[in-house]
Design an enzyme around this catalytic site. Structure first.
Site, PDB file in Angstrom:
ATOM      1  N   ASP A  14       0.885  -1.166   0.000  1.00 31.07           N
ATOM      2  CA  ASP A  14       0.000   0.000   0.000  1.00 31.07           C
ATOM      3  C   ASP A  14       0.922   1.214   0.000  1.00 31.07           C
ATOM      4  O   ASP A  14       1.653   1.437   0.970  1.00 31.07           O
ATOM      5  CB  ASP A  14      -0.875  -0.051   1.258  1.00 31.07           C
ATOM      6  N   TYR A  74       0.569  -0.135  14.746  1.00 30.21           N
ATOM      7  CA  TYR A  74      -0.392  -0.299  13.658  1.00 30.21           C
ATOM      8  C   TYR A  74      -0.074   0.660  12.512  1.00 30.21           C
ATOM      9  O   TYR A  74       0.013   1.856  12.713  1.00 30.21           O
ATOM     10  CB  TYR A  74      -1.812  -0.044  14.159  1.00 30.21           C
ATOM     11  N   LYS A 118      -3.361  -2.757   7.527  1.00 33.34           N
ATOM     12  CA  LYS A 118      -3.440  -4.210   7.635  1.00 33.34           C
ATOM     13  C   LYS A 118      -2.530  -4.873   6.602  1.00 33.34           C
ATOM     14  O   LYS A 118      -2.074  -4.236   5.650  1.00 33.34           O
ATOM     15  CB  LYS A 118      -4.900  -4.607   7.435  1.00 33.34           C
TER      16      LYS A 118
HETATM   17  P1  13P Z   1      -5.351  -0.528   4.749  1.00 34.36           P
HETATM   18  O1  13P Z   1      -4.618  -1.571   5.541  1.00 34.36           O
HETATM   19  O2  13P Z   1      -6.023  -1.115   3.542  1.00 34.36           O
HETATM   20  O3  13P Z   1      -4.461   0.625   4.399  1.00 34.36           O
HETATM   21  O4  13P Z   1      -6.541   0.006   5.641  1.00 34.36           O
HETATM   22  C1  13P Z   1      -6.217   0.679   6.801  1.00 34.36           C
HETATM   23  C2  13P Z   1      -7.364   1.183   7.586  1.00 34.36           C
HETATM   24  O5  13P Z   1      -7.125   1.681   8.667  1.00 34.36           O
HETATM   25  C3  13P Z   1      -8.727   1.060   7.076  1.00 34.36           C
HETATM   26  O6  13P Z   1      -9.670   1.626   7.944  1.00 34.36           O
HETATM   27 MG    MG Z   2      -4.220   2.077   3.141  1.00 35.79          MG
HETATM   28 MG    MG Z   3      -5.126  -2.043   1.952  1.00 37.37          MG
END
Ligand code: 13P
Ligand code: MG
Ligand code: MG
Ligand code: 13P
Length: 381
Positions: free
Chosen positions: A10, A227, A230
């Site tokens: 990402d 964090y 994801k």
């Molecule tokens: P991603 O992991 O797809 O960037 O999403 C992060 C997030 O906090 C979605 O609410």
């Molecule tokens: Mg993202």
């Molecule tokens: Mg993502």
């Protein structure tokens, strides 16, 4: 030997975490085309799953090739620059280190690679998920390779009856174990039923030892210590012949199982199979999505993709996922919609704990002693 490498990251969302700006994909294609011209890659395909940029590449350099990993890293860096110029959301999100050091593993991007001799016909499916964690493939991969109610070939095809070998990683202790199914089925399930810790890394045919499936097991929060979004994992599955047929590789996704991820990576929700064009998680930043890009390989060329979930026979699964999403959403901030505390420790809870640390007062007396007893028992596991 041919190597199929899927490396993803990402590097900036559009809008928020929901999708990808077309300029990022164009930039990635430009970079990979140069690598193809120079002879590093045989072929490539660039796509996205939600806000995750997917580099699907074929070459002859084997797994963990520094040249291929450097190419992926530098492509992500070039795309990050585009994302920054457009002020996209979370530009460079998954590039956790400043400089490439030989392999993208442990540096943020997700990786699934397999090296094999291309068969006379080589159908492969690349599954890509957004808004979920690495263990999301445990249930569908189990179904594909070990569940006779899913995979007819385990019962009626002599080529599959010897079963499959499963490689499981303990992502907390950084170790691995192999299970041979069918005889190890129950033990396998005891571990992979806890996907936050035990993730299915690969599957091998027991008939000839060939690799059948690989997935990305990198857990971003464990690498970063906080964090950062994801894992949004990928998984590659070879089909037909000594492996399950295309149709049974897709079949597990008719059940939108519950995975962790969704809003702020801190909730659980159904994994919705969808067409590439619909992989734009918007409702509560979700629900979590999976897409499938099918290819036939021809001397390393990626013939395809075919959009495998762009099929009305998955409409019911999408509908079920929406209903489950409705039901779970009504729990708001309550478990089990929100992840259990142990998992929240890898997401947003530590900062809040820190902020409120001074406001907690200790309780003395009987209750406290009982709690101590429970805590010490828990410590044994
Ligand atoms: P991603 O992991 O797809 O960037 O999403 C992060 C997030 O906090 C979605 O609410
Ligand atoms: Mg993202
Ligand atoms: Mg993502
Ligand atoms: P066809 O008869 O359409 O080739 O299909 C064979 C098969 O094994 C389907 O799973």
């Amino acid at each position: 030997m041919l190597t199929l490498s899927v490396i993803k990251a990402d590097v900036g969302g559009y809008v928020g975490h929901s999708s990808m700006h077309p300029d990022l994909e164009s930039k990635a294609r430009e970079e990979l085309a140069k690598a193809q011209q120079s002879g590093l890659l045989i072929d490539f395909h660039v796509t996205h799953a939600g806000d995750d940029l997917q580099l699907i590449m074929t070459h002859e350099l084997g797994e963990d090739s520094t040249d291929v990993h450097r190419l992926a890293w530098e492509t992500f860096e070039a795309c990050t620059a585009v994302a920054k110029s457009l002020k996209l959301y979370g530009a460079g999100q998954d590039l956790l280190v400043d400089a490439f050091s030989g392999n993208v593993k442990g540096q943020g991007p997700g990786v699934a690679e397999m090296a094999f001799t291309e068969r006379p016909s080589e159908p492969v499916i690349v599954f890509m998920a957004d808004k979920t964690a690495a263990g999301a493939w445990n249930l569908p991969i189990y179904r594909m390779f070990a569940d006779p109610f899913n995979t007819a070939g385990l019962v009626i095809a002599p080529t599959l009856q010897e079963g499959f070998r499963f490689e499981v990683h303990d992502v907390m202790e950084n170790k691995r174990i192999f299970f041979d199914c069918p005889e190890d089925t129950y033990a396998l399930l005891a571990f992979i039923g806890a996907p936050a810790r035990y993730t299915l890394r690969a599957v091998y045919s027991r008939a000839n030892g060939e690799v059948a499936a690989v997935s990305s097991t990198q857990r971003l929060a464990l690498i970063a210590g906080r964090y950062v979004g994801k894992d949004d994992p990928v998984c590659v599955v070879r089909c037909q012949g000594n492996f399950p047929a295309v149709g049974v590789v897709l079949e597990p996704f008719t059940h939108p199982h519950i995975v962790e991820g969704w809003m702020r990576g801190s909730h659980c929700g159904p994994l919705m199979p969808c067409a590439l064009r619909d992989c734009q998680p918007r409702r509560f930043d979700g629900p979590p999505r999976v897409i499938g890009a099918g290819f036939q390989l021809a001397n390393g060329k990626l013939v395809g993709p075919v959009d495998m979930f762009d099929d009305p026979s998955f409409d019911e699964a999408r509908h079920t996922a929406s209903m489950v999403a409705d039901y779970l959403r009504r729990h708001g901030p309550f478990e089990p919609h929100r992840l259990p505390l142990a998992e929240m420790e890898y997401t947003t809870m530590p900062q809040l704990m820190k902020k409120l640390a001074d406001r907690w007062e200790s309780l003395d007396g009987k209750e406290a002693r009982k709690v101590e007893a429970v805590k010490s028992r828990r410590g044994r596991y």
